[in-house]
Design an enzyme around this catalytic site. Sequence first.
Site, short mmCIF file in Angstrom:
data_model
loop_
_atom_site.label_atom_id
_atom_site.label_comp_id
_atom_site.label_asym_id
_atom_site.label_seq_id
_atom_site.Cartn_x
_atom_site.Cartn_y
_atom_site.Cartn_z
N ASN A 9 1.15 -0.97 0.32
CA ASN A 9 -0.08 0.06 -0.39
C ASN A 9 0.73 0.97 -0.25
O ASN A 9 1.69 1.51 1.23
CB ASN A 9 -0.83 -0.54 1.04
CG ASN A 9 -1.53 0.85 0.97
OD1 ASN A 9 -1.87 2.09 0.70
ND2 ASN A 9 -2.44 1.46 2.52
N TRP A 10 1.08 1.96 -1.67
CA TRP A 10 2.00 3.19 -1.38
C TRP A 10 1.65 3.93 -0.69
O TRP A 10 2.06 5.42 -0.84
CB TRP A 10 2.65 2.91 -3.04
CG TRP A 10 3.31 2.55 -3.88
CD1 TRP A 10 3.13 0.74 -3.48
CD2 TRP A 10 4.02 1.92 -4.72
NE1 TRP A 10 4.38 -0.22 -3.45
CE2 TRP A 10 3.84 1.25 -4.69
CE3 TRP A 10 3.52 3.24 -5.56
CZ2 TRP A 10 4.56 0.72 -6.70
CZ3 TRP A 10 4.62 2.70 -7.18
CH2 TRP A 10 4.65 1.43 -7.32
N GLY A 170 2.66 2.43 10.72
CA GLY A 170 3.08 3.36 10.90
C GLY A 170 3.80 3.84 11.90
O GLY A 170 4.88 4.28 12.11
P1 PGA Z 1 2.36 0.22 7.74
O1 PGA Z 1 0.78 0.46 6.58
O2 PGA Z 1 3.19 -0.98 7.22
O3 PGA Z 1 3.27 1.60 7.61
O4 PGA Z 1 2.41 -0.18 9.41
C1 PGA Z 1 -0.14 -0.53 6.63
C2 PGA Z 1 -0.92 -0.07 5.70
O5 PGA Z 1 -1.48 0.92 6.12
O6 PGA Z 1 -1.41 -0.57 5.17
#
Ligand code: PGA
Length: 247
Positions: A9-10, A170
């Site tokens: 998911n960019w 994140g």
């Molecule tokens: P992350 O995001 O791997 O940066 O935690 C995952 C997402 O929001 O799909």
Amino acid sequence: MRRKLVVGNWKLNGSLAANASLLGGIVAGLDGGADCGVCVPAPYLAQAQALLTGSPVSWGAQDVSAHAAGAFTGEVSAAMLADFACRYVIVGHSERRAYHAESSELVAKKAIAVLDAGMSPIVCVGETLAEREAGQTVVVVRNQLGAVLALAGERFAQIVVAYEPVWAIGTGKTATPAMAQEVHARLRAQLAETNAISAGAVQILYGGSMKPDNAAELMAQPDIDGGLIGGAALKAADFLAIIHAGK
Ligand code: PGA
């Protein structure tokens, strides 16, 4: 047996030059492992289609309009995404629920629009930290998934589910494999209430700080069928390591 699936998911990242280098690196480095795909910003779908057609990497979008056509400035319809041969469309990501006030009912309509256009929605569900601490995780994700199941009926067999605890996205904080497995098993049991055989075939991905060093352990859980990857999907080496961990 369900195949593992790893989808990048960019989010709001990329440029023509950066995408060409990232996609080139992924295609060149692939060596078995999980099925894989990338969900890119809509303006780059034509580029993804051009660079990935004929490769093992699928592509898709990160959101879609619930409407088919009309006076909806700024929206992109499912049919438009299908014109670029998208395989997947993420719906109900927590960032859309939080920053764009998307309700579970709207997410369900988007999921149906994606199904009607012949693609697979990746339906995201997940609790906030406050909800987890209040012991509401199971109720929250059940309601989020339930809204989609109410409209999809038996067509739920075409969806991909992504469990993404909001507090893990994140942040570098990952749900432990046991914590994630517990929720995944509940989600599968909920799917089985509609059709037990189809429920056994639906891929349920984990998302939230999945990285090369924790991917194998997470994907070893019986109901974790892969990952929805944010930050680590932006570096070819990291994304490849996660795909390869999904053997
Ligand atoms: P992350 O995001 O791997 O940066 O935690 C995952 C997402 O929001 O799909």
